[in-house]
Design a protein around this motif. Sequence first.
Motif: not given
Length: 298
Positions: A186-196, A230-235, A239-249
């Motif tokens: 259930v991982g995904g963007p945190i907040g705006s996703g633009q935060n550093w 930025r948090m979007n890119e970090f997330g 997700a890629t390293v953990l082999k998990r999806p990235y979609y639930f904000p």
Amino acid sequence: MKIAITGGTGFVGRELTKLLVQKGHHVFILSRSTNKLLNDTTTIAWLTENSQPEKELEGIDAIVNLAGESINNGRWTVEQKKKIYDSRMRATDEVLRILKALKLKPKVLVNASAIGIYPASEDKVYTEKSTATGTDFLAKTVHDWEKKAMSAEQLGIRVAYGRFGIILGKNDGALPLMALPYKMFVGGPIGSGQNWMSWVHVKDVANALLFAVEHDLQGPFNVAAPHAKRMNEFGKTLATVLKRPYYFPVPSFALKLALGEKSQLVIEGQHVLPTVLSENGFNFEFPDLTNALNDIYK
């Protein structure tokens, strides 16, 4: 060298102690426990009734002060914030007392600090020359902590303080909590996703602290990898390293409800550059986020 560490059994302290022992240095761990804590180290009681660690520390070359209540423990209630603040002030006061008591002063005090001293921003870039400081609880704590540590200069001791970014490690720090939603799919963007997010591998934190001891660093030095995300890119990378999806904000209001004031650690952020370390020739072992996360989760 003979190096004393406060907070030597904490997240960063354990990594630093391991590095120092590997490099052949003798490590003195100041602790409330009188038991031997780690192999190839000497444990010295401190912050206990009648303890006088200075008697066993004559001739040390450096002291690294990492002691303080973790900012990751629990919600930031009024009581917890007082514990976070007071633990740092008390430990640093005791370090200063020890330094005054030593007949032969160490060459350097390296004190922990945090990039939380800088104001949160989505567009500014901070270096050690940046004079802007935040006004929230964490910024005030860091400001007062640095100011207290700097008073050791009056004893003729070089003082450097490492402003830590978000330290990444598998079982400690902020990463386990951040990775949990991804592990539950259930991982995904945190907040705006633009935060550093100015992140750093815990091994590079230990390397930077030793570098500060061995080189003539003085004043602040940012301990953050050279490529903040930025948090979007970090997330997405996590997700890629953990082999998990990235979609639930994860909306900001939900984090504020769950974490209270502590939510600022992930909702807000600063873009910080390690200019002092880079200009003095320090090489990060993990400048790339993907490599850092792969090393942690290998």
